[in-house]
Design a protein around this motif. Structure first.
Motif, PDB file in Angstrom:
ATOM      1  N   LYS A 154       2.160  -3.975  -7.199  1.00 11.71           N
ATOM      2  CA  LYS A 154       1.660  -2.889  -8.050  1.00 11.71           C
ATOM      3  C   LYS A 154       1.806  -3.198  -9.537  1.00 11.71           C
ATOM      4  O   LYS A 154       1.385  -2.411 -10.376  1.00 11.71           O
ATOM      5  N   GLN A 155       2.418  -4.362  -9.847  1.00 12.17           N
ATOM      6  CA  GLN A 155       2.661  -4.742 -11.246  1.00 12.17           C
ATOM      7  C   GLN A 155       3.440  -3.645 -11.974  1.00 12.17           C
ATOM      8  O   GLN A 155       3.163  -3.302 -13.122  1.00 12.17           O
ATOM      9  N   TYR A 159       0.954   6.888  -7.527  1.00 11.05           N
ATOM     10  CA  TYR A 159       1.125   7.168  -8.955  1.00 11.05           C
ATOM     11  C   TYR A 159       0.949   5.959  -9.868  1.00 11.05           C
ATOM     12  O   TYR A 159       0.982   6.101 -11.089  1.00 11.05           O
ATOM     13  N   ILE A 160       0.774   4.776  -9.291  1.00 14.07           N
ATOM     14  CA  ILE A 160       0.529   3.594 -10.121  1.00 14.07           C
ATOM     15  C   ILE A 160      -0.841   3.030  -9.731  1.00 14.07           C
ATOM     16  O   ILE A 160      -1.047   2.596  -8.595  1.00 14.07           O
ATOM     17  N   SER A 161      -1.753   3.067 -10.677  1.00 12.78           N
ATOM     18  CA  SER A 161      -3.134   2.667 -10.379  1.00 12.78           C
ATOM     19  C   SER A 161      -3.352   1.160 -10.473  1.00 12.78           C
ATOM     20  O   SER A 161      -4.329   0.642  -9.936  1.00 12.78           O
ATOM     21  N   GLN A 173      -3.905  -1.899  -3.926  1.00 18.15           N
ATOM     22  CA  GLN A 173      -3.870  -0.640  -3.178  1.00 18.15           C
ATOM     23  C   GLN A 173      -3.218  -0.942  -1.831  1.00 18.15           C
ATOM     24  O   GLN A 173      -3.799  -1.620  -0.981  1.00 18.15           O
ATOM     25  N   LEU A 174      -1.987  -0.469  -1.632  1.00 20.12           N
ATOM     26  CA  LEU A 174      -1.212  -0.866  -0.454  1.00 20.12           C
ATOM     27  C   LEU A 174      -1.454   0.016   0.765  1.00 20.12           C
ATOM     28  O   LEU A 174      -1.188  -0.392   1.895  1.00 20.12           O
TER      29      LEU A 174
END
Length: 214
Positions: A22-23, A75-77, A81-82
């Motif tokens: 997700k960096q 919440y983290i774009s 996409q997991l």
């Protein structure tokens, strides 16, 4: 975000892979729950004394790897996409995440413990169960690049730490599909980062520490 974890614990490894995918920016806090001082300090933060733990800016905390990853994905774009947006695909991802966490992961611990005590009958039965799970996933990987399709997902975050634990215990490359999968997984940036941290921890600590945290 603050992540409390241990690099040698598989649920922590699962969470780290997701954070790197997700960096996400986070403050890492390595906690050795087998150290009395560390354990007392951590109990002041979280009474459940379970790792991993993610604290977020609102003051809320999440104490389960899958729930942490669900939060990150919601919440983290940025990054991967997991958990797929498409409902049927998301269901399969969650199914194999649960299979890894509830069947494969604990079976690995039981099998390694039985081997360590030289309990041959128990070892053989547990190994049979373990190989059955692996054969099922190997068959699935015949038609999938990753566990649940062409995209890296939550299911891979759960499966890869299990494979790392088995790398020197089983001949993973004997599995046509798992062997291919394991080679490609180790080339992925997020997985490579986690493996480097594991190896650094082992290089600077007691080798028996790995058994204590997995």
């Amino acid at each position: 975000m603050d992540l409390y974890y241990h690099p040698l614990a598989r649920q922590s490894q699962k969470t780290l892979i997701a954070l790197y995918e997700k960096q996400a920016s986070f403050y890492p806090h390595i906690i050795d729950l087998h150290n009395a001082f560390n354990r007392r300090s951590f109990l002041q933060i979280n009474r459940s004394s379970r790792l991993p733990l993610l604290n977020i800016q609102t003051g809320e905390s999440f104490n389960d790897a899958t729930i942490i990853i669900e939060y990150l994905d919601n919440y983290i774009s940025s990054g991967t996409q997991l958990i797929p947006i498409e409902k049927t695909q998301a269901l399969y991802v969650r199914q194999y995440d649960r299979q890894c966490d509830m069947l494969l992961d604990p079976n690995i611990d039981l099998w390694l413990a039985a081997k360590a005590t030289n309990n041959q009958i128990n070892t053989k039965q547990l190994e049979k169960d373990l190989l059955s799970i692996l054969n099922n996933i190997d068959h699935r990987l015949a038609d999938n690049h990753w566990v649940c399709g062409d995209s890296f997902s939550l299911a891979d975050c759960a499966f890869i730490p299990c494979l790392y634990a088995l790398e020197h215990e089983l001949h993973l490359l004997d599995y046509q599909n798992i062997g291919r999968y394991w080679i490609q997984a180790k080339l992925r940036g997020s997985v490579n980062q986690v493996i480097e941290e594991i190896e650094l921890t082992l290089a600077t600590g007691d080798q028996s520490e790995q058994r204590a945290h997995t």
